[in-house]
Design a protein around this motif. Structure first.
Motif, PDB file in Angstrom:
ATOM      1  N   PHE A 292       8.633  -8.557  -7.323  1.00 20.16           N
ATOM      2  CA  PHE A 292       7.934  -9.637  -8.033  1.00 20.16           C
ATOM      3  C   PHE A 292       6.507  -9.205  -8.372  1.00 20.16           C
ATOM      4  CE2 PHE A 292       4.846 -13.106  -7.213  1.00 20.16           C
ATOM      5  CZ  PHE A 292       5.042 -13.832  -8.377  1.00 20.16           C
ATOM      6  N   LEU A 293       5.866  -8.515  -7.417  1.00 22.18           N
ATOM      7  CA  LEU A 293       4.490  -8.061  -7.644  1.00 22.18           C
ATOM      8  C   LEU A 293       4.443  -6.810  -8.516  1.00 22.18           C
ATOM      9  CD1 LEU A 293       3.077  -8.565  -4.038  1.00 22.18           C
ATOM     10  CD2 LEU A 293       2.560  -9.936  -6.052  1.00 22.18           C
ATOM     11  N   GLY A 294       5.604  -6.324  -8.950  1.00 22.15           N
ATOM     12  CA  GLY A 294       5.628  -5.153  -9.812  1.00 22.15           C
ATOM     13  C   GLY A 294       5.561  -3.850  -9.042  1.00 22.15           C
TER      14      GLY A 294
ATOM     15  N   ILE B 102      -4.627  -2.670  -5.894  1.00 21.45           N
ATOM     16  CA  ILE B 102      -3.474  -1.769  -5.921  1.00 21.45           C
ATOM     17  C   ILE B 102      -3.125  -1.418  -7.370  1.00 21.45           C
ATOM     18  CG2 ILE B 102      -0.991  -1.696  -5.539  1.00 21.45           C
ATOM     19  CD1 ILE B 102      -1.500  -3.003  -2.839  1.00 21.45           C
ATOM     20  N   LEU B 103      -3.129  -2.429  -8.246  1.00 20.74           N
ATOM     21  CA  LEU B 103      -2.814  -2.173  -9.652  1.00 20.74           C
ATOM     22  C   LEU B 103      -3.851  -1.235 -10.272  1.00 20.74           C
ATOM     23  CD1 LEU B 103      -1.531  -5.535 -11.154  1.00 20.74           C
ATOM     24  CD2 LEU B 103      -0.285  -3.663 -10.070  1.00 20.74           C
TER      25      LEU B 103
ATOM     26  N   PRO C   1      -8.888 -16.991  -5.525  1.00 24.04           N
ATOM     27  CA  PRO C   1      -9.775 -15.829  -5.453  1.00 24.04           C
ATOM     28  C   PRO C   1     -10.027 -15.335  -4.032  1.00 24.04           C
ATOM     29  CG  PRO C   1     -11.051 -17.801  -5.794  1.00 24.04           C
ATOM     30  CD  PRO C   1      -9.623 -18.226  -5.791  1.00 24.04           C
ATOM     31  N   GLY C   2      -8.988 -14.914  -3.343  1.00 19.06           N
ATOM     32  CA  GLY C   2      -9.140 -14.461  -1.957  1.00 19.06           C
ATOM     33  C   GLY C   2      -8.851 -12.985  -1.811  1.00 19.06           C
ATOM     34  N   LEU C   3      -8.690 -12.554  -0.546  1.00 18.56           N
ATOM     35  CA  LEU C   3      -8.421 -11.157  -0.250  1.00 18.56           C
ATOM     36  C   LEU C   3      -7.083 -10.693  -0.822  1.00 18.56           C
ATOM     37  CD1 LEU C   3      -9.509 -10.664   3.454  1.00 18.56           C
ATOM     38  CD2 LEU C   3     -10.506  -9.679   1.393  1.00 18.56           C
ATOM     39  N   GLY C   4      -6.097 -11.599  -0.827  1.00 13.85           N
ATOM     40  CA  GLY C   4      -4.764 -11.244  -1.305  1.00 13.85           C
ATOM     41  C   GLY C   4      -4.795 -10.841  -2.765  1.00 13.85           C
ATOM     42  N   THR C   5      -5.455 -11.672  -3.578  1.00  8.78           N
ATOM     43  CA  THR C   5      -5.564 -11.353  -4.996  1.00  8.78           C
ATOM     44  C   THR C   5      -6.317 -10.040  -5.167  1.00  8.78           C
ATOM     45  OG1 THR C   5      -5.871 -13.718  -5.239  1.00  8.78           O
ATOM     46  CG2 THR C   5      -6.072 -12.412  -7.218  1.00  8.78           C
ATOM     47  N   LEU C   6      -7.391  -9.892  -4.382  1.00  6.73           N
ATOM     48  CA  LEU C   6      -8.183  -8.657  -4.460  1.00  6.73           C
ATOM     49  C   LEU C   6      -7.310  -7.452  -4.112  1.00  6.73           C
ATOM     50  CD1 LEU C   6     -10.975  -7.355  -4.866  1.00  6.73           C
ATOM     51  CD2 LEU C   6     -11.348  -7.624  -2.420  1.00  6.73           C
TER      52      LEU C   6
ATOM     53  N   VAL D 261       0.836  -1.198   0.000  1.00  6.70           N
ATOM     54  CA  VAL D 261       0.000   0.000   0.000  1.00  6.70           C
ATOM     55  C   VAL D 261       0.871   1.248   0.000  1.00  6.70           C
ATOM     56  CG1 VAL D 261      -1.655   1.319   1.364  1.00  6.70           C
ATOM     57  CG2 VAL D 261      -1.949  -1.140   1.094  1.00  6.70           C
ATOM     58  N   LEU D 262       1.895   1.266   0.855  1.00  4.27           N
ATOM     59  CA  LEU D 262       2.759   2.439   0.950  1.00  4.27           C
ATOM     60  C   LEU D 262       3.443   2.727  -0.380  1.00  4.27           C
ATOM     61  CD1 LEU D 262       4.384   1.946   4.478  1.00  4.27           C
ATOM     62  CD2 LEU D 262       2.623   3.592   3.806  1.00  4.27           C
ATOM     63  N   VAL D 263       4.012   1.655  -0.982  1.00  2.00           N
ATOM     64  CA  VAL D 263       4.713   1.847  -2.254  1.00  2.00           C
ATOM     65  C   VAL D 263       3.735   2.341  -3.317  1.00  2.00           C
ATOM     66  CG1 VAL D 263       5.967   0.709  -4.114  1.00  2.00           C
ATOM     67  CG2 VAL D 263       6.496   0.170  -1.736  1.00  2.00           C
TER      68      VAL D 263
END
Lengths: 333, 309, 324
Positions: free
Chosen positions: B248-250, C281-282, C271-276, B161-163
């Protein structure tokens, strides 16, 4: 005097430990015998092998690095050192019980004291849950713990050191063992509590006829409790005699030193107090005891022979045995 | 005469005996503590191996431009050239970039972010932990509530979130990692400070009128260092893993090559060109492994109980 | 009782702090929802922007906005997702179950197997298994979780071809049937294995150290002197003491395992909170991100309370601190 086989008889016990400095001879040729209802005191400095003797009798020496090299431990004629592990578990807690120096850490913190006492009764006397708990309450009463019915549900951290040691005693005596080994039972306790614990042990012994092996570095405690005294030094027995005899007429220079070390407060009127006595010198390393008497480096009477060969124990009369060259000519008839 | 004193007489012999065995077991010559520390460390082959691996990685990161003067982002060959083919030791990735160059340059970002994030983590953690442990009372209460607050937020999520909210640059990434991971250090420092502040030499320092600041940084901190240093090694490892996960997550600087980014860029081709994903992973794994081995080695070398083995 | 009340108040305070923190973070972000919405619709006039700001209460002073935000969150209103145009709370509730399934399964397995490994290793501190546990702990700590996941995919999906690559369930399986549940388990295997590997390694090392520590204590000697067999000594007297540190660490680390789940879910498109969270964020879907941050903090707090409870059951010393 011709007697039947004693209750407990240890002969020629030898225990060694593998250490990084070589093999430590922790016990060399230890022998003792115990009659029903009798109290045997074992004294010596820390590290002299007192506790190891106790653990060897129960065969609780950690193996490895420990090793019981030779000897026998006979309970009513049965050699425990040859017995199976299963048989030994039957003996532990049932025929021979043990209480330890540290009442603060010798009880399991996560189980109630009632559960811990009851466990022994369930294991050895096959009691059910309820009966075993009743036994626990009964034992707590026997060791004079007030409000036993309530306290049986309490946990070790809720009790004082003296109380915990009482619980340990209750646990040890729950199955009426014929031998109780008390390894420094009062060392961690306050002086007043020490006296109470000793009184309790004596009282219970009178009632049940349990034989006690009392291990202590405190000559005063031994003098009060024991019928006979065994003095150990560097893994060997150096002197053994009835308590009166050893206090009145100690033979071995080490025993003399030990007795002189006990401070006699009433004898030293202020302001001139005698300096506290101590035995000069240090105990030799058990890994390298040398050929001679192990006390020789600290002994005022030591001569060449003492440094060359270890003295065998010899009888000096009056059930008094001592291992010292000073008494070579004094063999009793 | 108190009871312990009375007992002292009877035990005098016993004590000399114990002392004798103690000195008997100690080494014959007295070494400088640092020399002894080094001796203990080198004797631990795993720790020495960790140090060797880490040195190699550090060397490649430092001298990457001299070893391979290339842009790691440059497309140099056919995409998905397997390792060893056409002179590409580690092959090429989905964009035809040289994997070896990417790995060498990636070490730089990984190590720089890892080291600065770990430094930040340790500075925040020791500051908060030492004040809480030293002053106790309301200071402790407030600082521990703050620590607890950061403990309930999932660290990686918060860092993401911060990034994302600020900018994906190397400093932001390092700060984000530092902000989310200091709680463990703070708790450790606090525990050490609470233990040490009760020791005699601290009382002595206080009794001669030393000021709190001096006691905290000059008297207690040096004595609290061994566990903190061991923990610092682990902190660097954790920071590198965080950096790898974020890139890794970009969520890292898109213009800087890093191992995590390389995996992220190639993850869709895992089953066709597994080396593009596994090789950077091996690099991360080896780096963190080397650092943990160093940490374990420090731990053993600091631990006096193991000295005599 | 007072301790429990104290804990609950503390938990509420922490949650409130999270909400305030969220709000401050939001207000620190350059630009606001009006810019975002205007940006998405391709530019808007000043009047429309002002209108949007009024609708969302952005023209109010800071503390009023904060109070409004806290009040909304307290009523379960986490705002509207920019992307889905759905309430964030609805969005989150639809994703909780898969995440909890993954995280709780991984954690429970890690604790159980880790403790078992630790106990076995502690029986022979210099034995082969003990060394295996030490190495496992090092490897588990050092391997990035996404890399472990990819290696497992290469092994189980590409080479052995016995595991599905991604997702929660094969969409062709009829929902609610036994086959559906089995298929979920089938899909769960690799994500759980990846996620628990880290913690399994850590807990076995911890359990081993803790067991060795406990086995050397005086009350173990007492138990042996009572005549108990080694199985009783280990399982009854040692184990219960040895799991206490494992529970403590597991509770403390729950927020970390949640973090790990973000990565693992992304790798397996679970399909959980992490993916969401990752997708939000993206997409720059700030309300969704903040909602997830708040919600995961809440889960962590609840788990911490449960750990505390478990702790009290296992360790009477803590239980009686309640009376103090």
């Amino acid at each position: 005097m011709d007697r039947a086989a004693p209750l407990l008889e240890v002969e020629g016990l030898k225990v060694e430990f593998d250490t990084r400095h070589g093999v430590a001879r922790v016990l060399t040729d230890i022998g003792l015998s115990l009659e029903p209802g009798e109290t045997l005191g074992i004294v010596g400095e820390s590290g002299c092998g007192k506790s190891m003797t106790a653990l060897s009798i129960m065969r609780l020496v950690p193996i490895p690095p420990g090793r019981i090299g030779a000897g026998s431990v006979r309970l009513k004629g049965e050699d425990l050192l040859q017995a199976s592990e299963k048989r030994l578990r039957e003996v532990r807690g049932k025929d021979i019980s043990m209480i330890f120096q540290e009442p603060m850490t010798s009880l399991n913190p996560v189980y109630s004291i009632g559960d811990q006492i009851a466990e022994t009764a369930r294991l050895h006397d096959g009691l059910g849950r309820r009966d075993a708990l009743d036994r626990a309450v009964e034992m707590l009463k026997a060791v004079h713990i007030p409000a036993a019915e309530r306290r049986v549900r309490e946990f070790p951290h809720q009790m004082s050191g003296g109380m915990r040691q009482r619980v340990m005693i209750a646990m040890a005596l729950a199955c009426r063992p014929s031998v109780l080994i008390a390894d420094e039972p009062t060392t961690a306790l306050d002086v007043t509590v020490q006296a109470q614990v000793f009184d309790l042990l004596k009282e219970l012994q009178d009632r049940t006829g349990t034989a006690i092996i009392l291990i202590s570095h405190d000559m005063g405690a031994i003098a009060e409790m024991a019928d006979r005294v065994m003095v150990m030094y560097a893994g060997r027995t150096v002197e053994e005699a009835p308590t009166e005899e050893i206090l009145d007429d100690p033979r071995h220079p080490y025993t003399k030193g030990l007795i002189a070390c006990v401070p006699h407060l009433e004898e030293a009127p202020p302001p001139v107090r005698a300096a506290l006595t101590e035995i000069p010198g240090v105990v030799p390393a058990l890994t390298d005891p040398g050929a001679g008497c192990s006390f020789a480096p600290r002994c005022a009477h030591a001569d060449d022979r003492c440094r060359r060969a270890a003295p065998p124990p010899r009888d000096v009369g009056g059930n008094h045995r001592v291992a010292c060259w000073l008494y070579e000519g004094a063999d009793a008839a | 005469m108190s009871e312990p004193q009375a007992r002292a007489g009877a035990r005098a012999g016993a004590r000399t005996g114990a002392a004798a065995r103690g000195s008997d077991a100690a080494p014959d010559r007295i070494e400088h503590p640092f020399v002894e520390f080094l001796r203990m460390y080198v004797r631990n082959w795993a720790a020495t191996a960790g140090f060797a691996i880490f040195s190699v990685i550090l060397f490649s990161a430092l001298f990457a431009p001299m070893l391979l003067a290339r842009d790691p982002f440059e497309m140099v060959w056919m995409p998905f050239t397997p390792p060893g083919q056409d002179g590409f030791v580690l092959g090429t990735d989905n964009l035809g970039r040289d994997m070896l160059t990417a790995i060498l340059y990636g070490a730089r970002a990984t190590l720089v972010v890892g080291a600065s994030a770990a430094t930040l983590t340790i500075v925040i953690g020791i500051t908060i932990g030492s004040f809480a442990g030293y002053y106790r009372g309301w200071v402790d209460e407030v600082l521990m509530r703050i620590t607890e607050f950061f403990q309930v937020l999932p660290p990686l999520l918060l860092a993401m979130v911060l990034v994302a909210l600020f900018s994906p640059t190397l400093p932001t990434v390092a700060i984000a990692i530092g902000v989310v991971s200091w709680t463990g250090v703070a708790r450790l420092a606090r525990a050490e400070f609470m233990r040490i502040r009760e020791l005699e030499f601290v009382k002595a320092a206080r009794s001669i009128g030393s000021r709190n600041r001096r006691i905290i940084w000059r008297v207690i901190l040096p004595n609290a260092l061994p566990p903190l240093i061991v923990n610092a090694a682990l902190t660097v490892g954790v920071a590198i893993l965080f950096e790898a996960a974020l890139s890794f997550l970009g969520l890292s600087d898109p213009n800087v090559m890093s191992w995590g980014k390389l995996i992220g860029d190639n993850r869709d081709y895992l089953l066709d060109a597994p080396w593009t994903v596994t090789i950077p992973g091996v690099a991360i794994f080896l780096t963190v492994l080397a650092i943990s081995l160093i940490g374990d080695g420090l731990n053993d070398a600091f631990n006096p109980r193991l000295r005599e083995r | 009782m007072t301790v429990i009340v104290h804990r609950l108040l503390n938990a509420v305070g922490l949650l409130l702090a999270v909400v305030v923190f969220n709000f401050i973070l939001l207000s620190m972000v350059p630009g606001d929802i009006a810019d975002t919405l205007a940006g998405e619709s391709g530019g808007a006039s000043a009047e429309v922007m002002a209108e949007i700001r009024r609708t969302y209460g952005l023209d109010q002073p800071f503390h009023i906005q904060l109070a409004t935000y806290v009040g909304k969150v307290a009523r379960g209103d986490l705002g509207m997702s920019y992307y889905f145009n759905l309430p964030v709370s609805e969005l989150i509730l639809g994703r909780v179950a898969p995440t909890l399934l993954l995280v709780v399964t991984a954690l429970v397995l890690a604790i159980l197997i880790g403790t078992l490994f630790g106990v076995i290793a502690s029986r022979k501190p210099n034995g082969a298994f003990s060394h295996f546990v030490t190495v496992l702990a090092l490897v588990g700590f050092s391997a990035p979780v996404f890399w472990t996941a990819f290696l497992l995919i290469v092994l189980f999906v590409a080479m052995l071809e016995i595991m599905p690559l991604s997702g929660l369930v094969d969409p062709t399986t009829p929902r609610g049937t036994l086959a559906w549940y089995l298929d979920v388990l089938h899909h769960l295997f690799l994500p759980v294995l990846s996620l628990s590997s880290i913690y399994l390694a850590a807990y076995s090392r911890l359990a081993r150290a803790s067991m060795m520590d406990v086995l050397g204590s005086d009350f173990i000697r007492t138990a042996r002197a009572k005549g108990l067999g080694e199985t009783s000594v280990t399982c009854k007297h040692a184990l219960r003491n040895a799991v206490i540190p494992v529970i403590t660490i597991a509770g403390l680390q729950f927020s970390h395992i949640f973090s790990g789940a973000v990565v693992v879910e992304t790798v397996f498109t679970w399909p959980g909170l992490g993916t969401l969270a990752f997708e939000s964020i993206l997409r720059g879907d700030t309300p969704a991100i903040m909602g997830i941050l708040f919600f995961s903090a809440m889960i962590v707090i609840v788990v911490n309370l449960l750990t505390d409870l478990a702790y009290r059951i296992v360790d009477p010393r803590i239980r009686s601190a309640r009376n103090a």
